[in-house]
Every structure is written in structure tokens, then in C-alpha cells.
Design an enzyme around this catalytic site. Sequence first.
Site, mmCIF file in Angstrom:
data_model
loop_
_atom_site.group_PDB
_atom_site.id
_atom_site.type_symbol
_atom_site.label_atom_id
_atom_site.label_comp_id
_atom_site.label_asym_id
_atom_site.label_seq_id
_atom_site.Cartn_x
_atom_site.Cartn_y
_atom_site.Cartn_z
ATOM 1 N N ASP A 1 41.292 18.991 18.238
ATOM 2 C CA ASP A 1 40.104 18.872 19.086
ATOM 3 C C ASP A 1 38.906 19.493 18.382
ATOM 4 O O ASP A 1 39.059 20.205 17.385
ATOM 5 C CB ASP A 1 40.341 19.573 20.422
ATOM 6 C CG ASP A 1 40.730 21.036 20.239
ATOM 7 O OD1 ASP A 1 39.847 21.898 20.366
ATOM 8 O OD2 ASP A 1 41.915 21.306 19.943
ATOM 9 N N ASP B 1 48.334 26.128 16.564
ATOM 10 C CA ASP B 1 46.995 25.572 16.648
ATOM 11 C C ASP B 1 46.865 24.540 15.531
ATOM 12 O O ASP B 1 47.692 24.495 14.613
ATOM 13 C CB ASP B 1 45.963 26.697 16.521
ATOM 14 C CG ASP B 1 44.572 26.256 16.946
ATOM 15 O OD1 ASP B 1 44.433 25.099 17.393
ATOM 16 O OD2 ASP B 1 43.629 27.059 16.830
ATOM 17 N N CYS C 1 53.163 54.659 25.040
ATOM 18 C CA CYS C 1 53.967 53.691 24.290
ATOM 19 C C CYS C 1 54.691 54.415 23.152
ATOM 20 O O CYS C 1 54.409 55.585 22.874
ATOM 21 C CB CYS C 1 53.079 52.566 23.758
ATOM 22 S SG CYS C 1 52.103 53.007 22.293
ATOM 23 N N GLY D 1 36.956 26.866 23.032
ATOM 24 C CA GLY D 1 35.545 27.112 22.791
ATOM 25 C C GLY D 1 34.978 28.311 23.521
ATOM 26 O O GLY D 1 33.760 28.413 23.702
ATOM 27 N N CYS E 1 48.084 57.010 26.611
ATOM 28 C CA CYS E 1 49.123 55.986 26.635
ATOM 29 C C CYS E 1 50.447 56.641 26.252
ATOM 30 O O CYS E 1 50.465 57.644 25.541
ATOM 31 C CB CYS E 1 48.750 54.877 25.641
ATOM 32 S SG CYS E 1 50.049 53.671 25.303
ATOM 33 N N CYS F 1 52.161 56.032 20.672
ATOM 34 C CA CYS F 1 51.358 57.144 21.209
ATOM 35 C C CYS F 1 52.211 58.335 21.626
ATOM 36 O O CYS F 1 51.714 59.461 21.719
ATOM 37 C CB CYS F 1 50.523 56.655 22.385
ATOM 38 S SG CYS F 1 49.350 55.372 21.910
#
Length: 582
Positions: A130, A95, A281, A196, A279, A284
Site C-alpha cells: 500500500d 510488512d 520487571c 500512515g 518498575c 529493574c
Amino acid sequence: MSRGDKMLKFEIKARDGAGRIGKLEVNGKKIETPAIMPVVNPKQMVVEPKELEKMGFEIIITNSYIIYKDEELRRKALELGIHRMLDYNGIIEVDSGSFQLMKYGSIEVSNREIIEFQHRIGVDIGTFLDIPTPPDAPREQAVKELEITLSRAREAEEIKEIPMNATIQGSTYTDLRRYAARRLSSMNFEIHPIGGVVPLLESYRFRDVVDIVISSKMALRPDRPVHLFGAGHPIVFALAVAMGVDLFDSASYALYAKDDRYMTPEGTKRLDELDYFPCSCPVCSKYTPQELREMPKEERTRLLALHNLWVIKEEIKRVKQAIKEGELWRLVDERARSHPKLYSAYKRLLEHYTFLEEFEPITKKSALFKISNESLRWPVVRRAKERAKSINERFGELVEHPIFGRVSRYLSLTYPFAQSEAEDDFKIEKPTKEDAIKYVMAIAEYQFGEGASRAFDDAKVELSKTGMPRQVKVNGKRLATVRADDGLLTLGIEGAKRLHRVLPYPRMRVVVNKEAEPFARKGKDVFAKFVIFADPGIRPYDEVLVVNENDELLATGQALLSGREMIVFQYGRAVKVRKGVE
């Protein structure tokens, strides 16, 4: 309209809704989209980039302004390059400082300076500076800031040496979003983030996000990936992908972890509310909520961040699988039930039928399930109802369908009428040998449009062992096959010749240049870069006629892109050719 820059390649591999699985190549590095970029804060890494790479994240995003402003980080980045500094081999996007500009009102770098800095540190995808106008800003402010953004885009276009983002701004004014998208589409950029929107996402204004994304997508060229800046929670992935978003970024995996918040695909839970982890994963599976709560803050934050990343990654995979199976709308419907504001956004998206229908595949692998009232408004349902009207009038003999209402029985073997499930059953009657040709003629009109049935009016239809129409022939020559899986027609070359004669130009045509002509004649696939023109009415997976500039038939095959996409895309296949004239 130029065909884009060769520094970045993007092609579509599979699709459903306006969503697509794509192949994105930057500097020889390839990733599959939709993809999520974990945000890496170079000053405070909760999870190291090398670990992100091992987890399977092939693209990350960091902030070039933070690096530029920090003397030590700037020195390292210039000396080592961004990849060595972060110890990461995948694609690195940056960015420009726009988020800091929105948050703090000013930053200490010019557009040219930040672009040149991005070049010097070797990023893969840059972003010019921007101005992210916040939601609900006065229109005068939005117009003024958008013109500054467009002026900076022109400057970036002149000096850029790398693939670059051109972010669509315009606050909550959809006409300004369309204007920005049209202007930036005409310039030499590779990816279009929609910016935005973070304040909207944070305040659950998903309906406004839908209007902004669709307004932008309607005016953007379809061959460029779209990145929804700041969208990093799995709750929005299915909805956003259905709108045509290809890329996401997430700082929330770390920010939520610092606040003891635990991500799920349906929302976020506080760690102190959990007795069990829903979960499996690695985090977890190893720890209980109680064990995490008792850990030192730093260790707990890191483990929660890892869990959040796994959940994000899992949801992206789930969305991709839904696209592959033709089940994306079903997943969107399911996820929309997670929050009333998301449900409202889903209903709003379905109002954008004209945009969605262009990209909706003509056939799918999975049956259509009526799972809610909203599923009756899915693009595939609305299109089928519209197309069936003329068939009903011409062929008559209407039967009652639990999803589509009164439909001619001659469409009762065809997708989506036959391949659908609702509370009430739809009884499919097998045709007799005598009226099988009526089914073929009705299917031809439904599939190829008015007048297409004339290509088959003297044909004979052979039935399969199960009594279904299968081969369509004249004097022993195959014109077409009624496919067993979806009841639509696959053309043989003789059928293509007949259809070519009865359909006026440019109906169902894909026009290729002279370079591609000999390959198409021999039955080779047609690549998008060789397409000069295509019927705008062509939809993904339509059966099409490949012709040259003189409208001479070269081949027949299945469209992989919509007609408009074929004209614009530079990479990938446009038509999977089934048979050439030679």
C-alpha cells in the site's frame, strides 16, 4: 458481504467500550488479542525472536522488503522459511516495504513480487504494498495514492494464498479513510491495519489519530481484527483499544533503548534522569539506573529494550483485565492524564457516542465510578440517561441521583443507577410488596423498550430475604428473575413467550437458520455463523429472543455480540442460551 476467509479465525471472548478480548487463530496458531507484535529487524536484532517467544510474545512482525533486498537474508528465507530463519515458532506477520516507501519515496519491488515472496518464505500474515500517504498531504495526492492502494488490493486479492493485511490509508482525510474502509471491507482480506499514523503519533497528534481510527472503524466490518500500524508505546494502548483496535506493533522498544530512553505506561524517561526504577520487571529488579548507565552501550541497550518489552506486555495485560472487569473507560481516563494531547484525544473520542454506544455492554461486573467530569460522558452514562427519559415520564416519582440527575425511583435498583458511586451518596429505598411490580415493569421498559411492561402487568413479585424484588411469576410460573448483581431481568421461557407476543418484530430478536433451530430449542448456545438476522438495536449482554425465520420463539438468552456483529461474524458464540422452548 462475504463472511471472510477460513485461513484466519477471529472471535470475541470479552468486551468493554468498543474494546474486545478476542481469539485469533492463524494456521492453527492461537493468540489472544489485544496483542502487541515486537518489530524484529532481521539485520539488527536487539532481542532475539527466540527470547521474545520465551517472554510470552506469541506474534512478531518483520519486514519482508528488508529480507527481499538483502541477498543473504533472501537466500536464507527462501531456503529455510521465515520461521526457521528467525528461530521463532509463533505467528509471523510481515510488512511489505510501505514504511520504507513513505520514508525514502521509492522502493525496488513491485506489489506482485513482494506478495509472491511472502508466500514463498512461509509467513503467517502478509501485507500488500500500500502507499502510506503522510498526514496533511494535498487532497489530490491522497486520492491518487489511495486509488493506487485499492488497485494493488485488487491484485493482492487475486493472487493471495495466505491471510493478508489490507491497510486503510487516506492521510488525514476522514472521508477518504471511510471510503477506503468500505472498499477493503468488501474484499477478501483478513486484517485491517490503519496506516500512515506514525508521524501523528510521533508528534503527539492523538486527536487526529482518534478521528482516523473511528472513521475507519465506522466503515469496517466488525469481524476483522484492526491493527494500528506503528503504535507501540503503552501510553496509547488503553485509548486505542477503547476505539476497537486489536493489534499493535512496536519498534520503539528497541529504538528508544538505543537512545537510552526508558518506557513507562505514562510516557518515556531518559535513563540519566532516573535515580530509581519505578518498575519491578526482571531488569529493574536486578539493576539500578546507575548500574545501567555504567554498562557498555550494547549491553545497556539490550537491557533497556527488555525492560521496554516488559512494560509493553504489562500494559496490554492491564488493558485486558480492565476489559474483563468492565473498567476500560476508567483506565482510559487515568492514562489520558499522562499528557495534555492524550487528554484532548480522550475528550474527542467521547464525542463519537453513536459509534461507541453500539458496542457498549448493557451491564458490567464493576460499579460505575464518577472519577472525573469526563466519566459523565461515558457511553454507559449517556445511554442510561436517554433510556430513563421515557421511564421518568411514564412512571414518575423522581428522585435525585448524583450522576444521572432526576430519575424515576423505579429504576433505582437497576444498573447503572444503583451500581454507581459519586461524591454524594444515592440512597436506595427498598420497595414494598405492593409496588414491587412497578419496579419490574419499569425495568422491562428500560431494558427491552416501549411496550415491554405489558408482558408483566399481571405478574406477582416475590421479594428476597433482604427485601429486594427477585422472582416474577404468574400462576406459579416464572416469567423472569430480577438479578441481584445488576437489577436487570433474566427471562424465563414463559417470560420470553410473553415478551415475544408484545414486542413487534424484529425487536430483541436473533433469527437463526434451520440448521441451528433444533439446537436452540434444546437450550444450546447460538453461534454467529447460524445467525441470519438480528435486531440492530441489540447491545452486548442484552437479554434476547432467539427465533426462526417464521418468528417462532426457540429460546431466550444473553447476547454476546451487538446485533450488527451477529450478522457478520463467522466464528464464536452470538447468544449464550439460558433456556430453550423444549
